[in-house]
Design a protein around this motif. Structure first.
Motif, mmCIF file in Angstrom:
data_model
loop_
_atom_site.group_PDB
_atom_site.id
_atom_site.type_symbol
_atom_site.label_atom_id
_atom_site.label_comp_id
_atom_site.label_asym_id
_atom_site.label_seq_id
_atom_site.Cartn_x
_atom_site.Cartn_y
_atom_site.Cartn_z
ATOM 1 N N MET A 10 148.116 33.057 131.110
ATOM 2 C CA MET A 10 147.172 31.962 131.310
ATOM 3 C C MET A 10 146.284 32.349 132.473
ATOM 4 O O MET A 10 146.616 33.251 133.219
ATOM 5 C CB MET A 10 147.884 30.628 131.589
ATOM 6 C CG MET A 10 148.578 30.560 132.939
ATOM 7 S SD MET A 10 149.180 28.929 133.437
ATOM 8 C CE MET A 10 150.182 28.405 132.110
ATOM 9 N N ASN A 11 145.171 31.658 132.633
ATOM 10 C CA ASN A 11 144.324 32.002 133.767
ATOM 11 C C ASN A 11 144.694 31.152 134.984
ATOM 12 O O ASN A 11 145.460 30.199 134.891
ATOM 13 C CB ASN A 11 142.843 31.900 133.414
ATOM 14 C CG ASN A 11 142.405 30.496 133.088
ATOM 15 O OD1 ASN A 11 142.703 29.554 133.815
ATOM 16 N ND2 ASN A 11 141.678 30.346 131.987
ATOM 17 N N ALA A 16 146.609 26.335 138.116
ATOM 18 C CA ALA A 16 146.345 25.305 139.131
ATOM 19 C C ALA A 16 146.446 23.914 138.514
ATOM 20 O O ALA A 16 147.047 23.008 139.101
ATOM 21 C CB ALA A 16 144.968 25.521 139.756
ATOM 22 N N SER A 17 145.880 23.731 137.339
ATOM 23 C CA SER A 17 145.951 22.430 136.665
ATOM 24 C C SER A 17 147.383 22.041 136.349
ATOM 25 O O SER A 17 147.779 20.888 136.529
ATOM 26 C CB SER A 17 145.121 22.446 135.380
ATOM 27 O OG SER A 17 143.761 22.591 135.670
ATOM 28 N N ILE A 28 146.149 25.412 146.928
ATOM 29 C CA ILE A 28 146.043 26.489 145.949
ATOM 30 C C ILE A 28 144.811 27.322 146.270
ATOM 31 O O ILE A 28 143.700 26.798 146.384
ATOM 32 C CB ILE A 28 145.964 25.945 144.512
ATOM 33 C CG1 ILE A 28 147.242 25.166 144.183
ATOM 34 C CG2 ILE A 28 145.744 27.089 143.517
ATOM 35 C CD1 ILE A 28 147.243 24.493 142.830
ATOM 36 N N VAL A 29 145.040 28.635 146.421
ATOM 37 C CA VAL A 29 143.962 29.596 146.670
ATOM 38 C C VAL A 29 143.830 30.452 145.418
ATOM 39 O O VAL A 29 144.803 31.060 144.968
ATOM 40 C CB VAL A 29 144.276 30.495 147.890
ATOM 41 C CG1 VAL A 29 143.157 31.509 148.104
ATOM 42 C CG2 VAL A 29 144.515 29.654 149.136
ATOM 43 N N HIS A 44 137.478 21.349 142.803
ATOM 44 C CA HIS A 44 138.198 20.083 142.944
ATOM 45 C C HIS A 44 138.728 19.598 141.594
ATOM 46 O O HIS A 44 139.887 19.188 141.478
ATOM 47 C CB HIS A 44 137.282 19.033 143.570
ATOM 48 C CG HIS A 44 137.927 17.685 143.689
ATOM 49 N ND1 HIS A 44 138.919 17.425 144.609
ATOM 50 C CD2 HIS A 44 137.748 16.545 142.983
ATOM 51 C CE1 HIS A 44 139.308 16.170 144.466
ATOM 52 N NE2 HIS A 44 138.624 15.621 143.488
ATOM 53 N N THR A 45 137.890 19.649 140.573
ATOM 54 C CA THR A 45 138.277 19.192 139.237
ATOM 55 C C THR A 45 139.465 19.978 138.694
ATOM 56 O O THR A 45 140.337 19.423 138.029
ATOM 57 C CB THR A 45 137.082 19.318 138.266
ATOM 58 O OG1 THR A 45 136.018 18.525 138.761
ATOM 59 C CG2 THR A 45 137.449 18.880 136.864
ATOM 60 N N ARG A 46 139.506 21.249 139.022
ATOM 61 C CA ARG A 46 140.567 22.106 138.490
ATOM 62 C C ARG A 46 141.746 22.283 139.437
ATOM 63 O O ARG A 46 142.675 23.034 139.140
ATOM 64 C CB ARG A 46 139.984 23.450 138.111
ATOM 65 C CG ARG A 46 138.997 23.286 136.960
ATOM 66 C CD ARG A 46 138.518 24.576 136.480
ATOM 67 N NE ARG A 46 138.149 24.475 135.081
ATOM 68 C CZ ARG A 46 138.018 25.517 134.297
ATOM 69 N NH1 ARG A 46 138.251 26.713 134.747
ATOM 70 N NH2 ARG A 46 137.644 25.365 133.056
ATOM 71 N N GLY A 47 141.707 21.609 140.589
ATOM 72 C CA GLY A 47 142.853 21.614 141.485
ATOM 73 C C GLY A 47 142.940 22.781 142.446
ATOM 74 O O GLY A 47 143.995 23.031 143.022
ATOM 75 N N VAL A 48 141.837 23.505 142.628
ATOM 76 C CA VAL A 48 141.824 24.662 143.518
ATOM 77 C C VAL A 48 141.186 24.269 144.845
ATOM 78 O O VAL A 48 140.150 23.612 144.868
ATOM 79 C CB VAL A 48 141.052 25.839 142.869
ATOM 80 C CG1 VAL A 48 140.836 26.974 143.843
ATOM 81 C CG2 VAL A 48 141.788 26.317 141.624
ATOM 82 N N ASP A 49 141.820 24.677 145.941
ATOM 83 C CA ASP A 49 141.328 24.312 147.268
ATOM 84 C C ASP A 49 140.420 25.374 147.886
ATOM 85 O O ASP A 49 139.470 25.048 148.599
ATOM 86 C CB ASP A 49 142.509 24.056 148.207
ATOM 87 C CG ASP A 49 143.380 22.930 147.696
ATOM 88 O OD1 ASP A 49 142.907 21.780 147.688
ATOM 89 O OD2 ASP A 49 144.524 23.201 147.276
#
Length: 77
Positions: A10-11, A16-17, A28-29, A44-49
């Protein structure tokens, strides 16, 4: 969590999602060498900081980790 965008099954966006569905706390980096512009909204939408772009050197990694450590603790990961 430090993860690459390009993973075998998976990517990094999907990872992250998945993590965010069960754990909202934590940082999450996403590491990527893809030459695409990634907006704050998309992160932000995908949960990455944070995004760490390849190729990176030790100072780039240190800077990102300092930014991660400066984040307020919002819960137990």
């Amino acid at each position: 969590i430090l993860t690459d965008l390009d993973l075998p099954k998976m990517n990094g966006w999907d990872l992250a999602s998945e993590i965010r569905t069960t754990r909202s706390a934590g940082v999450i980096v996403l590491v990527t060498g893809w030459p695409v512009e990634i907006s704050q909204e998309q992160m932000h939408t995908r949960g990455v900081d944070f995004i760490l772009r390849k190729p990176f050197n030790l100072e780039d990694l240190r800077s990102t980790l300092r930014s991660v450590c400066a984040q307020p603790v919002t819960g137990i990961f």
